[in-house]
Design a protein around this motif. Sequence first.
Motif, PDB file in Angstrom:
ATOM      1  N   LYS A  63       0.828  -1.220   0.000  1.00 46.80           N
ATOM      2  CA  LYS A  63       0.000   0.000   0.000  1.00 46.80           C
ATOM      3  C   LYS A  63       0.865   1.273   0.000  1.00 46.80           C
ATOM      4  O   LYS A  63       0.614   2.190  -0.765  1.00 46.80           O
ATOM      5  CB  LYS A  63      -0.938   0.015   1.228  1.00 46.80           C
ATOM      6  N   THR A 109       3.906   1.501  -0.934  1.00 45.28           N
ATOM      7  CA  THR A 109       4.617   1.525  -2.219  1.00 45.28           C
ATOM      8  C   THR A 109       3.711   2.155  -3.283  1.00 45.28           C
ATOM      9  O   THR A 109       4.141   3.013  -4.055  1.00 45.28           O
ATOM     10  CB  THR A 109       5.006   0.079  -2.625  1.00 45.28           C
ATOM     11  N   GLN A 158       6.311  -3.704  -7.714  1.00 41.94           N
ATOM     12  CA  GLN A 158       6.484  -2.415  -7.018  1.00 41.94           C
ATOM     13  C   GLN A 158       5.257  -1.511  -7.218  1.00 41.94           C
ATOM     14  O   GLN A 158       5.387  -0.291  -7.320  1.00 41.94           O
ATOM     15  CB  GLN A 158       7.770  -1.700  -7.485  1.00 41.94           C
ATOM     16  N   ARG A 160       3.557  -9.604   9.990  1.00 41.53           N
ATOM     17  CA  ARG A 160       4.308  -8.391   9.619  1.00 41.53           C
ATOM     18  C   ARG A 160       5.220  -8.017  10.767  1.00 41.53           C
ATOM     19  O   ARG A 160       4.790  -7.979  11.935  1.00 41.53           O
ATOM     20  CB  ARG A 160       3.295  -7.266   9.375  1.00 41.53           C
ATOM     21  N   LYS A 193       7.801  -4.717  11.574  1.00 43.28           N
ATOM     22  CA  LYS A 193       8.157  -3.413  11.031  1.00 43.28           C
ATOM     23  C   LYS A 193       8.784  -2.581  12.140  1.00 43.28           C
ATOM     24  O   LYS A 193       8.284  -2.580  13.260  1.00 43.28           O
ATOM     25  CB  LYS A 193       6.874  -2.708  10.557  1.00 43.28           C
TER      26      LYS A 193
HETATM   27  N1  LIG Z   1       9.531  -8.335  -4.070  1.00 42.00           N
HETATM   28  C1  LIG Z   1       8.690  -7.299  -4.026  1.00 42.00           C
HETATM   29  N2  LIG Z   1       8.578  -6.594  -2.892  1.00 42.00           N
HETATM   30  C2  LIG Z   1       7.712  -5.539  -2.873  1.00 42.00           C
HETATM   31  C3  LIG Z   1       6.933  -5.193  -4.003  1.00 42.00           C
HETATM   32  N3  LIG Z   1       6.160  -4.125  -3.670  1.00 42.00           N
HETATM   33  C4  LIG Z   1       6.460  -3.828  -2.392  1.00 42.00           C
HETATM   34  N4  LIG Z   1       7.391  -4.666  -1.901  1.00 42.00           N
HETATM   35  C5  LIG Z   1       7.994  -4.726  -0.550  1.00 42.00           C
HETATM   36  O1  LIG Z   1       7.017  -5.251   0.351  1.00 42.00           O
HETATM   37  C6  LIG Z   1       7.192  -4.680   1.645  1.00 42.00           C
HETATM   38  C7  LIG Z   1       5.888  -4.072   2.112  1.00 42.00           C
HETATM   39  O2  LIG Z   1       5.560  -2.976   1.264  1.00 42.00           O
HETATM   40  P1  LIG Z   1       4.688  -1.743   1.791  1.00 42.00           P
HETATM   41  O3  LIG Z   1       4.420  -0.842   0.633  1.00 42.00           O
HETATM   42  O4  LIG Z   1       5.303  -1.139   3.000  1.00 42.00           O
HETATM   43  O5  LIG Z   1       3.369  -2.533   2.231  1.00 42.00           O
HETATM   44  P2  LIG Z   1       2.128  -1.975   3.062  1.00 42.00           P
HETATM   45  O6  LIG Z   1       0.938  -2.654   2.506  1.00 42.00           O
HETATM   46  O7  LIG Z   1       2.115  -0.478   3.050  1.00 42.00           O
HETATM   47  O8  LIG Z   1       2.445  -2.502   4.522  1.00 42.00           O
HETATM   48  P3  LIG Z   1       1.590  -2.233   5.883  1.00 42.00           P
HETATM   49  O9  LIG Z   1       1.304  -0.746   5.917  1.00 42.00           O
HETATM   50  O10 LIG Z   1       2.493  -2.652   6.984  1.00 42.00           O
HETATM   51  O11 LIG Z   1       0.363  -3.052   5.807  1.00 42.00           O
HETATM   52  C8  LIG Z   1       8.330  -3.648   1.498  1.00 42.00           C
HETATM   53  O12 LIG Z   1       9.524  -4.285   1.892  1.00 42.00           O
HETATM   54  C9  LIG Z   1       8.344  -3.358   0.012  1.00 42.00           C
HETATM   55  O13 LIG Z   1       9.598  -2.920  -0.445  1.00 42.00           O
HETATM   56  C10 LIG Z   1       7.078  -5.971  -5.208  1.00 42.00           C
HETATM   57  O14 LIG Z   1       6.428  -5.763  -6.221  1.00 42.00           O
HETATM   58  N5  LIG Z   1       7.958  -7.020  -5.141  1.00 42.00           N
END
Ligand SMILES: Nc1nc2c(ncn2[C@@H]2O[C@H](COP(=O)(O)OP(=O)(O)OP(=O)(O)O)[C@@H](O)[C@H]2O)c(=O)[nH]1
Length: 320
Positions: A21, A23, A188, A251, A253
């Motif tokens: 999210k 990202t 990503q 998770r 963090k």
């Molecule tokens: N391999 C890989 N890793 C990814 C990709 N997109 C994001 N990540 C990684 O996944 C992890 C979580 O990404 P976030 O964007 O922080 O996820 P989030 O949904 O905001 O996480 P929460 O807020 O904790 O729920 C990070 O280490 C990112 O770098 C992808 O397409 N491929």
Amino acid sequence: MIMDRDRIKIFLITGFLGSGKTTFLNVLLDHYKAEKNFVIENEYGKESIDAVLVKKNYNQLFEMNNGCLCCVLDDELLSVLEELISHPEAPDNLFIEASGVADTGILASVFKRDDIQKFFELKKIITIVDAENIEDRFNEVVEAERQVSAAELLIINKMDLINLRYADILTNRLKTINPFATIVTATQASIELGILNDPPSRNFTDHINSDLPHTSHLKSILMTFDYPFDMQKLYSILTVSLFLHYHQIYRIKGFVNLDKEDGKFLIQSTGKKLSITKEGEWPEDEPVQSKIVVIGKNIERISLERMFNKAYPNKSYSTY
Ligand SMILES: Nc1nc2c(ncn2[C@@H]2O[C@H](COP(=O)(O)OP(=O)(O)OP(=O)(O)O)[C@@H](O)[C@H]2O)c(=O)[nH]1
């Protein structure tokens, strides 16, 4: 002051813990950088890590960490929305990153209200799906499926971690849960953003069940540690624990202080993957102290602390 014709566009970003999210939020902020953007960050657990990870190209950030956004609707969220309406420089866009366990349906139902729709247009409900872990989470946590079922746009993220054959299987599974959503794939969270302007294929908020309470009993545990960890020990202990407790620890963090290393390190895990990367220096007004949040099911503070205590360079720091 907002006129009826230029309502604030809301992009609601949901998705299970660690799906991508933040990202995706950074992708959006980059794309819309010529416009005025406000952000609401809601984390599950009191300690905010995400706010630091959102790239600073927004005009204003509101952090709401007193609970899951869908559970604090009546007070905190509405008061932020009210503040925006009377803001002297109201934004063009409001990006809301819901917590990884938020019920998208409950959240979206707020924007169905007439008094809210007068000033805000819910432009898109976007759910990010972690391609590698989502099917396991469907079996374990009811919120994961609810987030998918309430989406208008489903982004299957982390395509680099799965093969194309499985991507087809997963796409079909998602279609059975939500046949109305547009489904795209990404790495990503990078997608063709023109899709955000597509009209909805149904009136989504009419189909949303907003009466369901959280039922998964997830826990968020914040721990602080005063002594520096040994990088290698921390990495190997957590990697083994994530492998063994994949169905419990969803998770990790936080920021850690490492022995023989300068600066502040970001530690995070999703699924069985762990990363520890340098994030910058410790601010002068902040104690040099590790702060780690672990989110999962049936997790206990005492066992987690015991696990982290094994990662000290010198066992005498440990209280166990
Ligand atoms: N391999 C890989 N890793 C990814 C990709 N997109 C994001 N990540 C990684 O996944 C992890 C979580 O990404 P976030 O964007 O922080 O996820 P989030 O949904 O905001 O996480 P929460 O807020 O904790 O729920 C990070 O280490 C990112 O770098 C992808 O397409 N491929």
